[in-house]
Write a protein that holds these residues in place. Structure first.
Motif, PDB file in Angstrom:
ATOM      1  N   VAL A 108       0.858  -1.180   0.000  1.00 30.84           N
ATOM      2  CA  VAL A 108       0.000   0.000   0.000  1.00 30.84           C
ATOM      3  C   VAL A 108       0.898   1.236   0.000  1.00 30.84           C
ATOM      4  O   VAL A 108       1.855   1.330   0.766  1.00 30.84           O
ATOM      5  N   ALA A 109       0.598   2.152  -0.936  1.00 37.82           N
ATOM      6  CA  ALA A 109       1.326   3.420  -1.025  1.00 37.82           C
ATOM      7  C   ALA A 109       0.442   4.517  -0.454  1.00 37.82           C
ATOM      8  O   ALA A 109      -0.724   4.647  -0.835  1.00 37.82           O
ATOM      9  N   LEU A 110       0.985   5.304   0.472  1.00 35.97           N
ATOM     10  CA  LEU A 110       0.232   6.359   1.140  1.00 35.97           C
ATOM     11  C   LEU A 110       0.656   7.722   0.618  1.00 35.97           C
ATOM     12  O   LEU A 110       1.846   8.028   0.545  1.00 35.97           O
ATOM     13  N   ASN A 111      -0.334   8.531   0.255  1.00 38.07           N
ATOM     14  CA  ASN A 111      -0.088   9.916  -0.119  1.00 38.07           C
ATOM     15  C   ASN A 111       0.135  10.730   1.164  1.00 38.07           C
ATOM     16  O   ASN A 111       0.038  10.193   2.273  1.00 38.07           O
ATOM     17  N   GLY A 112       0.405  12.015   1.023  1.00 35.20           N
ATOM     18  CA  GLY A 112       0.600  12.855   2.198  1.00 35.20           C
ATOM     19  C   GLY A 112      -0.676  12.988   3.021  1.00 35.20           C
ATOM     20  O   GLY A 112      -1.790  12.855   2.501  1.00 35.20           O
ATOM     21  N   ALA A 113      -0.515  13.257   4.321  1.00 38.66           N
ATOM     22  CA  ALA A 113      -1.636  13.464   5.241  1.00 38.66           C
ATOM     23  C   ALA A 113      -2.649  12.323   5.171  1.00 38.66           C
ATOM     24  O   ALA A 113      -3.852  12.539   5.089  1.00 38.66           O
ATOM     25  N   THR A 114      -2.133  11.102   5.229  1.00 37.94           N
ATOM     26  CA  THR A 114      -2.984   9.911   5.110  1.00 37.94           C
ATOM     27  C   THR A 114      -2.854   9.050   6.365  1.00 37.94           C
ATOM     28  O   THR A 114      -1.770   8.920   6.927  1.00 37.94           O
ATOM     29  N   ARG A 115      -3.972   8.476   6.798  1.00 39.37           N
ATOM     30  CA  ARG A 115      -3.980   7.540   7.925  1.00 39.37           C
ATOM     31  C   ARG A 115      -4.769   6.300   7.529  1.00 39.37           C
ATOM     32  O   ARG A 115      -5.868   6.392   6.981  1.00 39.37           O
ATOM     33  N   LEU A 116      -4.177   5.137   7.826  1.00 39.01           N
ATOM     34  CA  LEU A 116      -4.766   3.868   7.410  1.00 39.01           C
ATOM     35  C   LEU A 116      -4.604   2.851   8.526  1.00 39.01           C
ATOM     36  O   LEU A 116      -3.521   2.704   9.087  1.00 39.01           O
ATOM     37  N   ARG A 117      -5.693   2.137   8.846  1.00 42.45           N
ATOM     38  CA  ARG A 117      -5.643   1.060   9.832  1.00 42.45           C
ATOM     39  C   ARG A 117      -5.754  -0.274   9.102  1.00 42.45           C
ATOM     40  O   ARG A 117      -6.661  -0.481   8.297  1.00 42.45           O
ATOM     41  N   ILE A 118      -4.822  -1.202   9.379  1.00 44.78           N
ATOM     42  CA  ILE A 118      -4.813  -2.528   8.766  1.00 44.78           C
ATOM     43  C   ILE A 118      -5.079  -3.567   9.852  1.00 44.78           C
ATOM     44  O   ILE A 118      -4.429  -3.565  10.893  1.00 44.78           O
ATOM     45  N   VAL A 119      -6.035  -4.467   9.600  1.00 41.15           N
ATOM     46  CA  VAL A 119      -6.345  -5.540  10.550  1.00 41.15           C
ATOM     47  C   VAL A 119      -6.343  -6.867   9.800  1.00 41.15           C
ATOM     48  O   VAL A 119      -7.151  -7.062   8.886  1.00 41.15           O
ATOM     49  N   TYR A 120      -5.431  -7.756  10.167  1.00 38.85           N
ATOM     50  CA  TYR A 120      -5.398  -9.107   9.615  1.00 38.85           C
ATOM     51  C   TYR A 120      -5.773 -10.076  10.735  1.00 38.85           C
ATOM     52  O   TYR A 120      -5.239 -10.015  11.835  1.00 38.85           O
ATOM     53  N   ALA A 121      -6.701 -10.988  10.450  1.00 37.15           N
ATOM     54  CA  ALA A 121      -7.106 -12.014  11.406  1.00 37.15           C
ATOM     55  C   ALA A 121      -7.371 -13.295  10.633  1.00 37.15           C
ATOM     56  O   ALA A 121      -7.307 -13.317   9.400  1.00 37.15           O
ATOM     57  N   ASP A 122      -7.652 -14.384  11.363  1.00 35.31           N
ATOM     58  CA  ASP A 122      -7.922 -15.659  10.712  1.00 35.31           C
ATOM     59  C   ASP A 122      -9.106 -15.503   9.766  1.00 35.31           C
ATOM     60  O   ASP A 122     -10.211 -15.163  10.182  1.00 35.31           O
ATOM     61  N   GLY A 123      -8.873 -15.722   8.467  1.00 31.69           N
ATOM     62  CA  GLY A 123      -9.949 -15.693   7.489  1.00 31.69           C
ATOM     63  C   GLY A 123     -10.348 -14.324   7.004  1.00 31.69           C
ATOM     64  O   GLY A 123     -11.306 -14.206   6.239  1.00 31.69           O
ATOM     65  N   GLN A 124      -9.665 -13.253   7.399  1.00 32.69           N
ATOM     66  CA  GLN A 124     -10.058 -11.940   6.921  1.00 32.69           C
ATOM     67  C   GLN A 124      -8.871 -10.988   6.829  1.00 32.69           C
ATOM     68  O   GLN A 124      -7.898 -11.100   7.574  1.00 32.69           O
ATOM     69  N   ARG A 125      -8.989 -10.059   5.874  1.00 34.76           N
ATOM     70  CA  ARG A 125      -8.038  -8.964   5.726  1.00 34.76           C
ATOM     71  C   ARG A 125      -8.866  -7.687   5.594  1.00 34.76           C
ATOM     72  O   ARG A 125      -9.673  -7.566   4.679  1.00 34.76           O
ATOM     73  N   VAL A 150      -6.819  17.932  -1.720  1.00 30.90           N
ATOM     74  CA  VAL A 150      -5.776  17.077  -2.289  1.00 30.90           C
ATOM     75  C   VAL A 150      -4.457  17.844  -2.387  1.00 30.90           C
ATOM     76  O   VAL A 150      -3.380  17.319  -2.041  1.00 30.90           O
ATOM     77  N   LEU A 151      -4.500  19.091  -2.836  1.00 30.49           N
ATOM     78  CA  LEU A 151      -3.284  19.895  -2.949  1.00 30.49           C
ATOM     79  C   LEU A 151      -2.686  20.177  -1.578  1.00 30.49           C
ATOM     80  O   LEU A 151      -1.463  20.254  -1.423  1.00 30.49           O
ATOM     81  N   ASP A 152      -3.518  20.291  -0.581  1.00 31.56           N
ATOM     82  CA  ASP A 152      -3.052  20.560   0.780  1.00 31.56           C
ATOM     83  C   ASP A 152      -2.226  19.401   1.334  1.00 31.56           C
ATOM     84  O   ASP A 152      -1.419  19.593   2.248  1.00 31.56           O
ATOM     85  N   ARG A 153      -2.427  18.187   0.807  1.00 28.87           N
ATOM     86  CA  ARG A 153      -1.660  17.031   1.269  1.00 28.87           C
ATOM     87  C   ARG A 153      -0.192  17.106   0.854  1.00 28.87           C
ATOM     88  O   ARG A 153       0.643  16.383   1.399  1.00 28.87           O
ATOM     89  N   GLN A 154       0.105  17.946  -0.119  1.00 34.04           N
ATOM     90  CA  GLN A 154       1.462  17.984  -0.656  1.00 34.04           C
ATOM     91  C   GLN A 154       2.427  18.702   0.276  1.00 34.04           C
ATOM     92  O   GLN A 154       3.641  18.664   0.070  1.00 34.04           O
ATOM     93  N   GLY A 155       1.904  19.346   1.309  1.00 31.40           N
ATOM     94  CA  GLY A 155       2.776  20.061   2.230  1.00 31.40           C
ATOM     95  C   GLY A 155       3.149  21.433   1.695  1.00 31.40           C
ATOM     96  O   GLY A 155       2.648  21.891   0.663  1.00 31.40           O
TER      97      GLY A 155
END
Length: 284
Positions: free
Chosen positions: A97-114, A226-231
């Motif tokens: 996974v590639a993240l752009n600026g000002a991005t937050r992502l939660r990843i949860v892997y468990a038995d049988g699910q992603r 979107v432009l604001d994410r560029q810093g």
């Protein structure tokens, strides 16, 4: 042989000594008492010989018959970038996974699910194929379901935009009976709980990962976000009716001042700088 628990060695000679001692102190034992002692010796030896087997069975079988049910293994990660920062992360199953600026992502892997949840910003997913574990991404009011594919999700204040680069994606508004299936070379967006019909785009053209943006059908306030994410310079969110103005075209994102000035010349607004931030103003 030693009795379990660190007891003394029980041999035939030791037993004979015990019988002789008993005879001296207490008189001669009867035949039945002697037989009883010999039976106890044999029982002690048998108990020691079978003890390791009994322990092994309890250890192996305990989880199945006696112990608590197995607890599913759950792995949770929070990925985040600051404005102007980008990163690419490889997940536990080989997906990236590639993240752009000002991005937050939660990843949860468990038995049988992603599962993943895009909390803010924009991310490009390249998902490893796994029929047994679909990859589900929640973003705002949308849910994306895939097996193995490459796609981009962009979460702004007013919409969730999806672009599919490989494979196919089920794109569903949360709470709606059904959404749309978006295939490679097509994109869609969820706005106000409705998934738009997919439209074509060219996945071979450079996107935000190479400093470009395709604004086709994008609101001006979403473009500002979107432009604001560029810093760098901050950009104030425009007010209505300017905010809902629809913008079209492909632009570079590394010069937001020049980009907004060029768009403003066609839409009747100017770009002014105040206290280190940019603002969009109309000539009312």
């Amino acid at each position: 042989m030693t009795v379990a628990g660190g007891g003394t060695t029980v041999t035939e000679a030791a037993l004979a000594d015990a019988l002789q001692t008993a005879a001296v102190r207490c008189g001669r034992l009867s035949d039945e008492q002697v037989r009883s002692l010999r039976r106890r010796r044999r029982s002690a030896i048998a108990a020691v010989a079978t003890a390791p087997v009994a322990i092994a069975l309890l250890f192996v079988g305990g989880g199945r018959f006696v112990g608590n049910p197995a607890v599913p293994t759950v792995s949770t990660r929070i990925l985040a970038t600051r404005a102007g920062e980008r990163t690419t992360v490889t997940l536990a199953d080989g997906s990236t996974v590639a993240l752009n600026g000002a991005t937050r992502l939660r990843i949860v892997y468990a038995d049988g699910q992603r599962r993943a949840e895009l909390l803010a910003g924009q991310a490009f997913f390249d998902v490893r194929h796994d029929v047994a574990r679909p990859f589900v991404v929640r973003a705002g009011a949308s849910e994306t379901r895939v097996l193995g594919t490459a796609f981009d999700l962009d979460l702004t204040r007013t919409q969730v935009a999806l672009a599919v680069y490989r494979g196919a994606v089920g794109f569903d508004p949360v709470g709606a009976p059904r959404g749309v299936v978006v295939r490679a070379g097509y994109r869609s967006a969820v706005r106000s709980g409705v998934a738009a019909a997919p439209t074509k785009f060219d996945p071979a053209l450079p996107d935000w990962r190479k400093g470009w943006i395709d604004t086709t059908g994008m609101r001006l306030d979403d473009l500002v976000e979107v432009l604001d994410r560029q810093g760098g310079v901050r950009i104030a969110r425009p007010r209505e009716p300017l905010a809902s103005t629809t913008v079209f075209g492909r632009f570079r994102t590394d010069r937001p001042h020049q980009l907004l000035k060029a768009i403003g010349s066609g839409f009747g607004f100017t770009v002014v700088e105040r206290q280190g931030a940019l603002a969009l103003e109309t000539a009312d």
